[in-house]
Write a protein that holds these residues in place. Sequence first.
Motif, PDB file in Angstrom:
ATOM      1  N   TYR A 113      -1.731  -4.074  -6.443  1.00  0.00           N
ATOM      2  CA  TYR A 113      -1.032  -4.554  -5.254  1.00  0.00           C
ATOM      3  C   TYR A 113      -0.159  -5.772  -5.550  1.00  0.00           C
ATOM      4  O   TYR A 113      -0.505  -6.613  -6.364  1.00  0.00           O
ATOM      5  CB  TYR A 113      -2.031  -4.939  -4.158  1.00  0.00           C
ATOM      6  N   THR A 125       6.072  -7.723   2.587  1.00  0.00           N
ATOM      7  CA  THR A 125       6.055  -6.359   2.082  1.00  0.00           C
ATOM      8  C   THR A 125       4.879  -6.180   1.139  1.00  0.00           C
ATOM      9  O   THR A 125       4.629  -7.027   0.280  1.00  0.00           O
ATOM     10  CB  THR A 125       7.377  -6.028   1.336  1.00  0.00           C
ATOM     11  N   GLU A 132       6.654   0.550  -2.347  1.00  0.00           N
ATOM     12  CA  GLU A 132       6.423  -0.083  -1.053  1.00  0.00           C
ATOM     13  C   GLU A 132       5.523   0.799  -0.197  1.00  0.00           C
ATOM     14  O   GLU A 132       5.788   1.983  -0.024  1.00  0.00           O
ATOM     15  CB  GLU A 132       7.762  -0.309  -0.341  1.00  0.00           C
ATOM     16  N   VAL A 133       4.442   0.208   0.327  1.00  0.00           N
ATOM     17  CA  VAL A 133       3.530   0.963   1.196  1.00  0.00           C
ATOM     18  C   VAL A 133       3.447   0.368   2.602  1.00  0.00           C
ATOM     19  O   VAL A 133       2.829   0.963   3.470  1.00  0.00           O
ATOM     20  CB  VAL A 133       2.109   1.077   0.577  1.00  0.00           C
ATOM     21  N   GLY A 134       4.065  -0.772   2.808  1.00  0.00           N
ATOM     22  CA  GLY A 134       4.071  -1.364   4.139  1.00  0.00           C
ATOM     23  C   GLY A 134       4.988  -2.558   4.214  1.00  0.00           C
ATOM     24  O   GLY A 134       5.214  -3.246   3.228  1.00  0.00           O
ATOM     25  N   ARG A 135       5.547  -2.758   5.397  1.00  0.00           N
ATOM     26  CA  ARG A 135       6.415  -3.918   5.635  1.00  0.00           C
ATOM     27  C   ARG A 135       6.161  -4.408   7.054  1.00  0.00           C
ATOM     28  O   ARG A 135       6.065  -3.604   7.974  1.00  0.00           O
ATOM     29  CB  ARG A 135       7.885  -3.538   5.464  1.00  0.00           C
ATOM     30  N   TRP A 136       6.043  -5.722   7.186  1.00  0.00           N
ATOM     31  CA  TRP A 136       5.758  -6.306   8.486  1.00  0.00           C
ATOM     32  C   TRP A 136       6.703  -7.471   8.741  1.00  0.00           C
ATOM     33  O   TRP A 136       7.001  -8.246   7.837  1.00  0.00           O
ATOM     34  CB  TRP A 136       4.317  -6.819   8.543  1.00  0.00           C
TER      35      TRP A 136
END
Length: 151
Positions: A113, A125, A132-136
């Motif tokens: 990670y 991110t 990329e597995v997620g972005r907030w």
Amino acid sequence: MSDEQLALLPQADTFTEIPDAPRDPEPRQIPDGTVAHPTRTVAAYTTPGGDPVAAVPSAQPIGIEPARAQVDTWLPVLERRTDWVMVALPSRPNNSVAWLHLGSGITLAVTPYLVTVDRAHYSLTLHQYGREVGRWASVPRTRPHPKGARS
């Protein structure tokens, strides 16, 4: 270093400031995923074999009283030299680093990670194995920090 000498050093944790810690010479470098975990409190040095600057505990405080807890300390490894690793410290100021001796209670591991923070666009991110597995989105602070400006 003796336990007595180690006890005199400032604790490098998420709530402290280590003003004498060196700064990361390459702050934009992306770590390779190697992380270091002290299995006991260890000394952190300005250079390999240099002066001690802090004590890094095996666990870090998180949360706010009365719900404060302890979690294992895992620090990103930024550079490696034979028996030493340069790690990012959890303390302020930002980009503080120090060297840990590998023969002194340090476990190394690799994480898939990577978290990146884009302060200009207020986003965080999460990457796993380089993808990329997620972005907030995050919200900029609208009130001053109670202790004043923080770096």
